[in-house]
Design an enzyme around this catalytic site. Structure first.
Site, short mmCIF file in Angstrom:
data_model
loop_
_atom_site.label_atom_id
_atom_site.label_comp_id
_atom_site.label_asym_id
_atom_site.label_seq_id
_atom_site.Cartn_x
_atom_site.Cartn_y
_atom_site.Cartn_z
N SER A 171 0.90 -1.00 -0.24
CA SER A 171 -0.13 0.07 -0.19
C SER A 171 0.76 1.12 0.07
O SER A 171 1.77 1.42 -0.82
CB SER A 171 -0.92 -0.11 1.10
OG SER A 171 -1.95 0.89 0.96
N ASP A 270 -7.77 -2.64 -8.00
CA ASP A 270 -7.40 -2.51 -6.40
C ASP A 270 -8.68 -2.06 -5.57
O ASP A 270 -8.92 -0.60 -5.96
CB ASP A 270 -6.32 -1.58 -6.31
CG ASP A 270 -5.52 -1.61 -4.98
OD1 ASP A 270 -4.84 -2.11 -4.70
OD2 ASP A 270 -6.20 -0.64 -4.16
N HIS A 325 -6.61 -5.56 -1.75
CA HIS A 325 -5.81 -4.34 -1.95
C HIS A 325 -4.56 -5.41 -0.96
O HIS A 325 -4.93 -5.49 0.20
CB HIS A 325 -6.44 -3.41 -0.95
CG HIS A 325 -5.29 -2.21 -0.75
ND1 HIS A 325 -4.77 -1.51 -1.94
CD2 HIS A 325 -4.84 -1.83 0.14
CE1 HIS A 325 -3.83 -0.57 -1.43
NE2 HIS A 325 -4.01 -0.68 -0.12
#
Length: 373
Positions: A171, A270, A325
């Site tokens: 991330s 995502d 994600h």
């Protein structure tokens, strides 16, 4: 070269669960206070350390934690009171799964490597560097992420003379991997260096209303935290005459400048990007036909933004079409398949330069084609 036995073991990992794990111990870098390398609230930064064993003692995985960004000063004040802005309440130990697991059944190729899990507490993907303390509504804020990264690298270098280094992150830590790969690689000149960026390929795309929301947010973060010196400097050099240094905070603009070997791990759809960049007002597949069209177009935009990445000779990638994600830290690392290959297999094939059955460069078909999701 990977053996056939090891490659076969990678295939059967999808349904196993960890049976043991040695946690990493928290190392607070208290000397960072005198150097100004501190979290948002001024507390010392740190990392979790798990020593390697056997041949893995001289091999390093350095993972940069994710957790979004603080988009303005008010947001940073709130963040400074959490574990993403302060080290006050970090636990003494932490355990890790997926690519960071020390279970040889789950992670046969990298289980015994030395692990450094760099905690995230600056709010700008370890890129900011503002000399003066910013006082905002009676709260002192320290924008010092790049100093934290620099301090951490120097601390890690003192552990051992590492022969192999893998830089990674998920991330916001995945974005940090894109913007810091060459810098960190330069600090380990004698090591074989690779990077794997997980769910960090945030694209410069408009939302459902045609507004460049993420661009505006990144521009403010970039300016607020003075990130020009904390991103890829070749990118900055080319874009500064146009006043577009902020673009170097986006992977699609900074990736062409990255000289070192890099693997991209990302969903084309995502879920963080669908919710926060596209701002899709539904949860696929429970969407209207018009909303599904927006989703379809976003997947196309992602591949267009990643075109240079996909064409790069020193690049590996696993761009699937599942809705998630981050995947290197959990079950998706061994469960999701693209063209008959799992993410861990694809990375291993790329890392060991074609020793596996795949190409090390996998791009999925369009959502919702993938039945392994």
């Amino acid at each position: 070269m990977m053996s056939t036995k090891v490659l076969t073991s990678l295939v059967v990992l999808c349904c196993l669960s960890a049976v043991w794990a040695m946690p990493g111990d928290l190392v607070l870098m208290k000397d960072g206070i005198s150097m100004g390398a501190v979290c948002l609230d001024g507390t010392p930064p740190g990392y979790y350390f798990r020593p390697g064993s056997g041949s893995g003692r001289s091999k390093l995985i350095m993972h940069m934690e994710g957790g979004g960004w603080c988009y303005n000063e008010d947001d940073c004040v709130g963040r400074s009171k959490t574990n993403l802005g302060s080290s006050k309440n970090w636990g003494p130990t932490a355990s890790f799964n997926g690519f960071l697991s020390d279970d040889p059944q789950l992670n046969p190729l990298f289980y015994n490597w030395t692990l450094v899990f760099l905690k995230y507490c600056d709010g700008a993907s370890f890129a900011g560097n503002v000399d003066k303390v910013v006082n905002w509504k009676d709260t002192d804020l320290h924008f010092r992420g790049f100093r934290i990264l620099d301090l951490a690298v120097e601390s890690v270098k003192s552990i051992a003379n590492f022969s192999e280094v893998i830089l990674t992150g998920c991330s916001a830590g995945g974005l940090a991997t894109y913007i810091h790969t060459d810098y960190v690689a330069s600090k380990f000149p004698g090591a074989t260096f690779h990077a794997i960026a997980d769910a960090g390929y945030f694209i410069d795309a408009n939302n459902v209303n045609g507004e460049p929301l993420i661009r505006k947010e990144y521009q403010y973060v970039f300016k607020m935290q003075n990130c020009a010196g904390g991103v890829n400097q070749d990118c900055v050099k080319d874009l500064s005459p146009k006043g577009e240094e902020w673009k170097c905070f986006f992977p699609q603009y900074t990736e062409p400048y990255i000289k070192n070997k890099l693997f991209g791990l990302n969903s084309q759809y995502d879920t963080w990007q669908l919710g926060n960049i596209l701002q899709l007002p539904c949860n696929p597949p429970k969407c209207t036909p018009d909303q599904m069209k927006l989703l379809e177009n976003f997947g196309k935009e992602f591949l267009e933004a990643a075109a240079d990445f996909i064409a790069g000779d020193s690049r590996g990638f696993f761009f699937d079409s599942c809705l998630h994600h981050c995947q290197s830290l959990g079950g998706e690392w061994t469960n999701i398949m693209v063209n008959g290959q799992r993410a861990n297999e694809t990375f291993a094939t790329w890392y060991y330069e074609g020793s596996g059955s795949g190409s090390g460069r996998e791009v999925d078909c369009a959502y919702p084609c993938n039945h392994s999701c």
